[in-house]
Design an enzyme around this catalytic site. Structure first.
Site, PDB file in Angstrom:
ATOM      1  N   TYR A  75       4.407   2.583  -2.524  1.00  0.00           N
ATOM      2  CA  TYR A  75       3.838   1.479  -2.826  1.00  0.00           C
ATOM      3  C   TYR A  75       2.436   1.463  -3.474  1.00  0.00           C
ATOM      4  CZ  TYR A  75       7.595  -0.572  -0.170  1.00  0.00           C
ATOM      5  OH  TYR A  75       8.914  -1.067   0.095  1.00  0.00           O
ATOM      6  N   GLN A 131       1.064 -11.754   0.896  1.00  0.00           N
ATOM      7  CA  GLN A 131      -0.146 -11.238   1.076  1.00  0.00           C
ATOM      8  C   GLN A 131      -1.026 -12.317   1.126  1.00  0.00           C
ATOM      9  OE1 GLN A 131       0.170  -7.463   1.284  1.00  0.00           O
ATOM     10  NE2 GLN A 131       1.919  -8.231   1.330  1.00  0.00           N
ATOM     11  N   TRP A 152       4.335  -3.811   0.617  1.00  0.00           N
ATOM     12  CA  TRP A 152       4.724  -3.329  -0.771  1.00  0.00           C
ATOM     13  C   TRP A 152       3.585  -3.764  -1.925  1.00  0.00           C
ATOM     14  CZ3 TRP A 152       8.810  -5.905  -4.315  1.00  0.00           C
ATOM     15  CH2 TRP A 152       8.905  -5.500  -5.478  1.00  0.00           C
TER      16      TRP A 152
END
Ligand code: NAP
Length: 307
Positions: free
Chosen positions: A64, A273, A31
């Site tokens: 996304y 991330q 995302w």
């Protein structure tokens, strides 16, 4: 079993329905992949971090990155660039994506739109097939029979391999699955120690009944479990910390493992991330929950004792 015996360890792998496709029971989500000007080289490092940590189940969606430079599909396009540079990565991953939301229109699963959305995802991802295609949110104006027909056609054409839904009510899941001849293999609700509705509203019971894999989106409450906001957040974190401290893992790892201890075989979608945090998620397999400790987290999230 006594209250202090541990619950069974989660499986390391599960199959998507009868497809034979095997997925890791911790997934990695993209995302936030196309944020902060991330380059394809940096994105590749994250993909490697997930695969190296044993996560072969990678989740994205056409929407996304819709607020980024490309306006729509930026996260898929970035993964497509990674795959263009290293085509060998595709075979190491089970690729999940989603469609059916088209800004500025909220939701669109009409036959024409959905078919074109699948084609557009394939193009951006630079792949010939998507292993798990999920309807992102239900379009109230689309008849489930029409949605099923579009999905069936895409499966027959080899564009997508298995089917899932996200953010569907139990009745919406049942209706679509009926018209699909029971071909759904996964459902993706929001589940975390801070978001416990589906433990009691029947969604997970339905998943177990139908053999659907429940994928948990925002398993840390979108990061709130790391950055506590409310008194309730703090109470839940305290219960997670007790188990995390005793078993030598972080609170976030304890949160993933708490979800994985549920008998429906919940697969948390790790949203970080950062390579080190992605790698750390695999520690969730080390954690074992007692019934007592598991319920203590639930009770703290409920904010009241069980009846
Ligand atoms: P999450 O795991 O609940 O939150 C991840 C966020 O928490 C990241 O911004 C991460 O930042 C932050 N964070 C702070 N401290 C952390 C720590 N110690 N460990 C790990 N993360 C930490 O998940 P999410 O990103 O909200 O969602 C996960 C995935 O679910 C998405 O990628 C997507 O695939 C899926 N999803 C689906 C839907 C849907 O409607 N189907 C909606 C939302 C999400 P750093 O990156 O800096 O670590």
């Amino acid at each position: 079993m006594s209250a202090n015996e541990t619950l069974p360890a989660p499986a390391l792998k599960r199959k998507l329905g009868t497809s034979g496709i095997e997925v890791s029971t911790i997934a990695w989500g993209m995302w936030r992949l196309a944020e902060n000007g991330r380059t394809a080289a940096d994105a590749a490092k994250l993909v490697h971090a997930a695969l190296d940590a044993g996560m072969n189940f990678l989740d994205t969606a056409d929407i996304y990155g819709f607020n980024g430079e490309g306006g729509f599909g930026d996260a898929e396009a970035l993964l497509g660039k990674v795959l263009a540079v290293e085509p060998g990565l595709r075979g190491r991953m089970v690729l999940a994506s989603k469609g059916g939301i088209m800004p500025p229109l909220p939701y669109d699963q009409s036959a024409g739109y959905l078919a074109s959305a699948i084609d557009a995802s394939l193009k951006r991802l630079r792949t010939e097939t998507i292993d798990l295609y999920q309807i992102h949110r239900p379009d109230i104006l689309a008849h489930p029979q029409e949605v099923a027909r579009t999905l069936d056609d895409a499966v027959k054409a080899g564009k997508i391999r298995t089917l899932g839904v996200s953010n569907f009510t139990i009745h919406q899941v049942a209706a679509l699955n009926q018209f699909l001849g029971n071909k759904l293999v996964a459902t993706q609700p929001e589940i975390s120690p801070l978001r416990i509705t589906c433990f009691e509203n029947g969604e997970l019971d339905q998943a177990m009944m139908m053999g659907l894999i429940p994928l948990a989106w925002s398993p840390l409450g979108g990061g709130r479990l790391a950055n506590l906001e409310s008194e309730r957040d703090k109470a839940v974190a305290a219960e997670l910390d007790r188990v995390a401290g005793a078993q030598g893992v972080s609170r976030t790892v304890a949160a993933y493992s708490w979800l994985m201890a549920h008998p429906a075989g919940i697969i948390p979608i790790v949203g970080s991330q950062q390579p080190d945090r992605i790698a750390e998620a695999a520690d969730a397999y080390k954690v074992r929950w007692s019934r007592q400790d598991w319920y203590a987290v639930l009770v703290s999230a409920r904010g009241e004792r069980l009846p």
